[in-house]
Enzyme design. Structure first.
Site, PDB file in Angstrom:
ATOM      1  CB  SER A  25      -0.888   0.031   1.247  1.00 30.45           C
ATOM      2  OG  SER A  25      -1.743  -1.076   1.280  1.00 30.45           O
TER       3      SER A  25
HETATM    4  N1  SAH Z   1       0.165  -5.666   4.178  1.00 33.86           N
HETATM    5  C1  SAH Z   1       0.947  -5.923   2.988  1.00 33.86           C
HETATM    6  C2  SAH Z   1       0.192  -5.708   1.714  1.00 33.86           C
HETATM    7  C3  SAH Z   1      -0.905  -6.700   1.559  1.00 33.86           C
HETATM    8  S1  SAH Z   1      -1.539  -6.976  -0.077  1.00 33.86           S
HETATM    9  C4  SAH Z   1       2.241  -5.136   2.994  1.00 33.86           C
HETATM   10  O1  SAH Z   1       2.464  -4.342   3.916  1.00 33.86           O
HETATM   11  O2  SAH Z   1       3.053  -5.368   2.087  1.00 33.86           O
HETATM   12  C5  SAH Z   1      -2.719  -8.228   0.385  1.00 33.86           C
HETATM   13  C6  SAH Z   1      -2.122  -9.551   0.754  1.00 33.86           C
HETATM   14  O3  SAH Z   1      -3.165 -10.395   1.190  1.00 33.86           O
HETATM   15  C7  SAH Z   1      -1.439 -10.293  -0.396  1.00 33.86           C
HETATM   16  O4  SAH Z   1      -0.134 -10.595  -0.035  1.00 33.86           O
HETATM   17  C8  SAH Z   1      -2.277 -11.563  -0.571  1.00 33.86           C
HETATM   18  O5  SAH Z   1      -1.501 -12.700  -0.943  1.00 33.86           O
HETATM   19  C9  SAH Z   1      -2.850 -11.714   0.810  1.00 33.86           C
HETATM   20  N2  SAH Z   1      -4.089 -12.507   0.924  1.00 33.86           N
HETATM   21  C10 SAH Z   1      -5.083 -12.675   0.021  1.00 33.86           C
HETATM   22  N3  SAH Z   1      -6.067 -13.432   0.542  1.00 33.86           N
HETATM   23  C11 SAH Z   1      -5.697 -13.735   1.820  1.00 33.86           C
HETATM   24  C12 SAH Z   1      -6.287 -14.495   2.891  1.00 33.86           C
HETATM   25  N4  SAH Z   1      -7.472 -15.077   2.775  1.00 33.86           N
HETATM   26  N5  SAH Z   1      -5.607 -14.588   4.050  1.00 33.86           N
HETATM   27  C13 SAH Z   1      -4.402 -13.999   4.218  1.00 33.86           C
HETATM   28  N6  SAH Z   1      -3.795 -13.283   3.240  1.00 33.86           N
HETATM   29  C14 SAH Z   1      -4.425 -13.145   2.058  1.00 33.86           C
END
Ligand code: SAH
Length: 235
Positions: free
Chosen positions: A77
Site C-alpha cells: 500500500s
Molecule cells: N500488508 C501488505 C500488503 C498486503 S496486499 C504489505 O504491507 O506489504 C494483500 C495480501 O493479502 C497479499 O499478499 C495476498 O496474498 C494476501 N491474501 C489474500 N487473501 C488472503 C487471505 N485469505 N488470508 C491472508 N492473506 C491473504
C-alpha cells in the site's frame, strides 16, 4: 589513521543515507502535511526502511506516495494509507494487533515499530516465507506469522486490541469482529472489487461505531469469509 572501506560498501552506505533522507521527506510531505498527526505513527514510518520491502529495482521509488507492485501480482500500500490505517487503529505499546495479508511484511513492521505485539496471516506460502525472512533480517523477529486463510482471523491468539485487513473484504467481517476485545478496533477496506470504503469499526457490544476514512482500492482477500477468487464480483 584513515580506515579504508571497499568502494561497494561506501556506496551502499551512501545509498542508505540518501534513502533515509527521502523517507524523512515522505513522512513530512505525504503524511504529516496530509493530516497524519500521531507522532508515534510518524516516527514508526520514519524508522522502517520501506525500500527493503521492495525488489531492489524499485528501491528508488520507495518514498513516493504510491502503492507499488511486490511479487505474485500483489501490492504494498501507499505510505499514506499505511499511516492512516495504523493511526485509525490507535495502536498502543504492547497492544495485540492482527493483520490479514502480510504481503511484503511492511505494515507488520510499522506496527511492530510502534511496540505492538503483531500477529499476521498471509495466504501465499511464497510471500509468507519471504516476509518471514525479511522481518527477521530487519530485526522484527518477534512478529508472529502464519500461512493460511486470514479471513477467519487467528482464533487461538484472540482477543485482539486491533485488526487490520490489508486486502479488501466483500462485506462486514463478522468472524474477525468476534476476535476483538470489547472496545477493539477493526480497520480495513470493505466493498466491491476495485472500489471500497476504508472503514474503522469500533466494537463494544452491543454498541458499534463505524467511520469511513476514505474511498480506496485494495487487492482482494480470497478466503472463506472473503472473496471466492481474485476476480469474483459476488464474493
Ligand atoms: N500488508 C501488505 C500488503 C498486503 S496486499 C504489505 O504491507 O506489504 C494483500 C495480501 O493479502 C497479499 O499478499 C495476498 O496474498 C494476501 N491474501 C489474500 N487473501 C488472503 C487471505 N485469505 N488470508 C491472508 N492473506 C491473504
Amino acid at each position: 589513521m584513515a580506515i579504508l572501506r571497499p568502494r561497494s560498501e561506501v556506496s551502499q552506505a551512501d545509498e542508505e543515507v540518501r534513502l533515509a533522507q527521502r523517507r524523512a521527506v515522505m513522512v513530512e510531505r505525504d503524511l504529516r502535511r496530509r493530516g497524519i498527526r500521531d507522532d508515534r505513527v510518524l516516527n514508526a514510518m520514519l524508522s522502517v526502511p520501506r525500500h527493503r520491502f521492495l525488489t531492489p529495482n524499485l528501491a528508488a521509488e520507495a518514498y513516493a506516495d504510491t502503492p507499488l507492485p511486490t511479487r505474485l501480482g500483489q501490492t504494498i500500500s501507499q505510505p499514506y494509507i499505511v499511516a492512516l490505517m495504523t493511526q485509525a487503529a490507535g495502536v498502543t505499546n504492547g497492544a495485540r494487533v492482527l493483520e490479514i495479508g502480510t504481503g511484503s511484511g511492511y505494515q507488520a513492521a510499522v506496527l511492530a515499530a510502534l511496540g505492538a505485539d503483531v500477529w499476521s496471516v498471509e495466504a501465499s506460502p511464497e510471500l509468507h516465507g519471504e516476509a518471514a525472512a525479511r522481518l527477521r533480517d530487519l530485526g522484527f523477529s518477534a512478529v508472529h506469522l502464519r500461512c493460511g486463510d486470514g479471513t477467519l482471523g487467528w482464533p487461538d491468539a484472540a482477543p485482539f486490541d486491533g485488526i487490520l485487513a490489508t486486502g479488501s473484504l466483500p462485506e462486514r467481517p463478522t468472524a474477525l469482529l468476534r476476535q476483538l476485545r470489547p472496545g477493539g478496533v477493526f480497520v480495513g477496506p470493505i466493498g466491491p472489487l476495485g472500489r471500497q470504503r476504508l472503514v474503522r469499526l469500533e466494537v463494544d457490544p452491543p454498541r458499534e461505531r463505524e467511520e469511513t476514512l476514505c474511498v480506496c482500492s485494495f487487492v482482494p482477500l480470497v478466503g472463506a469469509a472473503g472473496w471466492r477468487s481474485r476476480t469474483d464480483q459476488e464474493g
